[in-house]
Scaffold this motif. Structure first.
Motif, PDB file in Angstrom:
ATOM      1  N   PHE A  81      42.712  35.691  49.327  1.00 13.68           N
ATOM      2  CA  PHE A  81      41.242  35.157  49.871  1.00 13.68           C
ATOM      3  C   PHE A  81      40.141  36.223  49.269  1.00 13.68           C
ATOM      4  N   GLY A  82      40.640  37.523  49.225  1.00  9.69           N
ATOM      5  CA  GLY A  82      39.261  38.307  48.254  1.00  9.69           C
ATOM      6  C   GLY A  82      40.401  39.297  48.717  1.00  9.69           C
ATOM      7  N   GLY A  83      39.209  40.868  48.433  1.00 10.45           N
ATOM      8  CA  GLY A  83      39.147  42.049  48.858  1.00 10.45           C
ATOM      9  C   GLY A  83      39.560  42.584  47.421  1.00 10.45           C
ATOM     10  N   GLY A  84      40.533  43.459  47.977  1.00 13.68           N
ATOM     11  CA  GLY A  84      41.001  44.825  47.255  1.00 13.68           C
ATOM     12  C   GLY A  84      40.036  45.460  47.316  1.00 13.68           C
ATOM     13  N   LYS A  85      40.642  47.355  45.884  1.00 15.25           N
ATOM     14  CA  LYS A  85      39.551  48.321  46.434  1.00 15.25           C
ATOM     15  C   LYS A  85      38.516  47.811  45.557  1.00 15.25           C
ATOM     16  N   GLY A  86      37.364  48.968  45.702  1.00 14.61           N
ATOM     17  CA  GLY A  86      36.417  49.410  45.219  1.00 14.61           C
ATOM     18  C   GLY A  86      36.701  49.941  44.366  1.00 14.61           C
ATOM     19  N   GLY A  87      34.766  49.546  43.758  1.00 13.26           N
ATOM     20  CA  GLY A  87      35.104  50.146  42.670  1.00 13.26           C
ATOM     21  C   GLY A  87      35.775  49.094  41.061  1.00 13.26           C
ATOM     22  N   ASN A  88      36.010  49.973  40.025  1.00 19.32           N
ATOM     23  CA  ASN A  88      36.032  48.837  38.637  1.00 19.32           C
ATOM     24  C   ASN A  88      37.753  49.451  38.620  1.00 19.32           C
ATOM     25  N   VAL A  89      38.413  48.867  38.749  1.00 16.36           N
ATOM     26  CA  VAL A  89      39.721  49.512  38.887  1.00 16.36           C
ATOM     27  C   VAL A  89      40.211  48.241  38.401  1.00 16.36           C
ATOM     28  N   PHE A  90      42.029  48.455  36.899  1.00 17.81           N
ATOM     29  CA  PHE A  90      42.449  47.669  36.623  1.00 17.81           C
ATOM     30  C   PHE A  90      42.696  46.280  37.471  1.00 17.81           C
ATOM     31  N   GLY A  91      42.944  45.255  37.795  1.00 13.13           N
ATOM     32  CA  GLY A  91      43.753  43.841  38.434  1.00 13.13           C
ATOM     33  C   GLY A  91      42.863  43.485  39.076  1.00 13.13           C
ATOM     34  N   ASN A  92      41.333  44.160  39.046  1.00 15.31           N
ATOM     35  CA  ASN A  92      40.332  43.655  40.043  1.00 15.31           C
ATOM     36  C   ASN A  92      40.345  41.577  39.460  1.00 15.31           C
ATOM     37  N   THR A  93      40.700  41.917  38.635  1.00 18.97           N
ATOM     38  CA  THR A  93      40.344  40.008  38.272  1.00 18.97           C
ATOM     39  C   THR A  93      41.687  38.979  39.194  1.00 18.97           C
ATOM     40  N   GLN A  94      42.199  39.755  40.350  1.00 12.05           N
ATOM     41  CA  GLN A  94      43.066  38.465  40.289  1.00 12.05           C
ATOM     42  C   GLN A  94      43.291  39.274  42.123  1.00 12.05           C
ATOM     43  N   THR A  95      41.926  40.174  42.721  1.00 12.54           N
ATOM     44  CA  THR A  95      42.048  40.718  44.458  1.00 12.54           C
ATOM     45  C   THR A  95      40.866  39.884  44.936  1.00 12.54           C
ATOM     46  N   GLY A  96      39.985  39.344  43.960  1.00 17.55           N
ATOM     47  CA  GLY A  96      39.107  38.326  45.235  1.00 17.55           C
ATOM     48  C   GLY A  96      37.794  39.118  45.170  1.00 17.55           C
ATOM     49  N   GLN A  97      37.776  40.584  44.752  1.00 14.28           N
ATOM     50  CA  GLN A  97      36.879  41.490  44.967  1.00 14.28           C
ATOM     51  C   GLN A  97      35.384  40.614  44.663  1.00 14.28           C
ATOM     52  N   VAL A  98      34.402  40.686  45.043  1.00 10.25           N
ATOM     53  CA  VAL A  98      32.919  39.976  44.436  1.00 10.25           C
ATOM     54  C   VAL A  98      32.798  40.710  43.280  1.00 10.25           C
ATOM     55  N   GLY A  99      32.584  40.351  42.338  1.00  9.79           N
ATOM     56  CA  GLY A  99      31.911  40.585  41.146  1.00  9.79           C
ATOM     57  C   GLY A  99      32.080  39.968  39.687  1.00  9.79           C
ATOM     58  N   ARG A 100      32.017  40.823  38.922  1.00  9.58           N
ATOM     59  CA  ARG A 100      32.306  40.089  38.185  1.00  9.58           C
ATOM     60  C   ARG A 100      33.129  41.210  36.997  1.00  9.58           C
ATOM     61  N   TRP A 101      34.364  40.325  36.809  1.00  9.70           N
ATOM     62  CA  TRP A 101      35.758  41.902  35.676  1.00  9.70           C
ATOM     63  C   TRP A 101      36.398  40.870  34.316  1.00  9.70           C
ATOM     64  N   MET A 102      36.436  42.772  34.076  1.00 10.96           N
ATOM     65  CA  MET A 102      38.046  42.116  33.210  1.00 10.96           C
ATOM     66  C   MET A 102      38.449  43.357  32.527  1.00 10.96           C
ATOM     67  N   ASP A 103      40.139  42.434  32.317  1.00  5.02           N
ATOM     68  CA  ASP A 103      41.619  42.722  32.506  1.00  5.02           C
ATOM     69  C   ASP A 103      41.785  43.355  31.008  1.00  5.02           C
TER      70      ASP A 103
END
Length: 399
Positions: free
Chosen positions: A57-79
């Protein structure tokens, strides 16, 4: 006869073993996962549920951390993950990126210091580990398909107190063809990491040339991304009440290869309701992730996924209540290799490098709750009476 049968098997095995391989694994491999997330964030205060639901559903650690492409945290991500068979203990790598990325022309890739190394014989095309889900309690109702009315034969109802494994499998059908993408393990440098965790800005683009280097990485590992394989835009998902149905709308997206929607809600304290946009029964657990192009094309023909041109889907009120809704736009997966695979299937192929780029855009929203009420301009929307989001999700998973 038995001896002849065994001889045939034995001869076949010997012949296969003696046949020289027509292809070898690439010397170096790059995985790039690009993801855009929009919509509601996970409610705070979920405690131990955060890890389970973060990828759903979303969430995850704040900031740009590896794995954010899976956590659903709002933003644009690259792993990003880099590996080379010439140096299984590679600790560092460099990725040169286009100026439009606004990332100072290069990224520092570092190997994690914890985790188990991946066997050298492990292939890139093997299936990624399936997500784990807790067995819910009470009754489960499964609806599917876009439309204003509940279709004949729906819903499938599962009583968890008496259901057999066969009945459980029937309701929890979930298609999935996800293969390995960017991952974190020893000897494979990744980005982002502790020394380089810069955010990707809203106006950044990854279009242009990407070049990789490192100890044991072949020279010339570089390729270009075009507009079709850039970060996808955010999904602007809206909903409106149409009496007996809820109408979901979104903007067209040139990069989308297909669409899929799925929801989870509570009908009452002991009944959980699943709905998906598929024309065939599917909870969506496996589909709400990157999928290879061949699988997407197959599921489009089967009408499991919505066509790329889709901008609307209706769901009957009985199928969607106060809960969570997810929508995914699948991007075009890009697989590159150098030298390219020969057209002659008998020719030996020894690629120096390969790259897999996966793309998706997802949105997560609360249905029937204040954050998702879109009233016409100039009108005030009434806040519906809704259960506490934490209690809703705890009820779904019987916690």
């Amino acid at each position: 006869m038995r001896a002849m049968y065994l001889c045939v098997l034995g001869c076949a095995s010997l012949t296969y073993a003696a046949t020289p391989p027509k292809a070898t694994p690439p010397v170096a491999q790059v995985w790039m996962d690009l993801a855009t997330y929009s919509g509601s964030m996970m409610p705070v205060g979920l405690g131990g549920m955060g890890g389970l639901l973060g990828g759903m559903f979303g969430g995850g650690k704040g900031g740009n951390v590896f794995g954010n492409t899976q956590t659903g945290q709002v933003g644009r991500w690259m792993d990003v993950t880099l590996s080379t068979r010439k140096n299984p203990n590679l600790q560092e790598g460099i990725q040169k990126v286009p100026a439009a990325s606004q990332l100072a022309l290069s990224l520092s890739l570092l190997s994690p210091q914890e985790g188990k190394p991946v066997p050298a014989t492990e292939g890139d095309d093997e299936a990624a580990p399936a997500p784990e889900f807790q067995r819910p309690k009470g009754k489960i109702l499964l609806y599917w398909g876009c439309g204003s009315e509940v279709r004949k034969g729906q819903p499938h109802v599962l009583d968890m107190a008496t259901a057999s494994m066969a009945e459980f499998a029937k309701v929890f059908q979930s298609r999935r063809a996800t293969t390995r993408g960017a991952h974190s393990t020893l000897g494979r440098p990744i980005w982002p990491n502790k020394s380089d965790s810069r955010m990707i800005s809203d106006g950044a683009s990854l279009q242009g040339e990407h070049e990789f280097s490192g100890d044991g990485v072949p020279d010339g590992l570089k390729f270009s991304l075009d507009a079709q394989h850039d970060l996808m835009p955010a999904i602007d998902l809206k909903q409106r009440d149409e009496g007996q149905a809820v109408v979901f709308n979104w903007q067209a997206m040139p990069q989308a290869r297909a669409w899929f929607m799925a929801s989870m809600s509570m009908k009452n304290q002991d009944e959980m309701v699943f709905w998906s946009s598929s024309e065939l029964p599917d909870t969506g657990f496996g589909l709400l992730d990157y999928q290879p192009n061949t699988a997407i094309d197959r599921w489009l023909k089967e009408k499991v996924l919505l066509p790329a041109s889709s901008t609307e889907c209706k769901a009957p009120k009985e199928a969607v209540g106060q809960g969570m809704l997810r929508i995914i736009a699948y991007g075009d997966e890009l697989n590159l290799a150098y030298p390219p695979r020969p057209k002659d299937p008998k020719a030996v192929w020894n690629p120096q490098w390969a790259a897999k780029i996966r793309l998706k855009s997802m949105a997560t929203s609360m249905m029937g709750m204040p954050a998702m009420q879109h009233a016409p301009d100039g009108e005030k929307s009434e806040k519906p009476k809704s259960p506490n989001a934490v209690d809703l999700l705890k009820g779904i998973f019987g916690m």
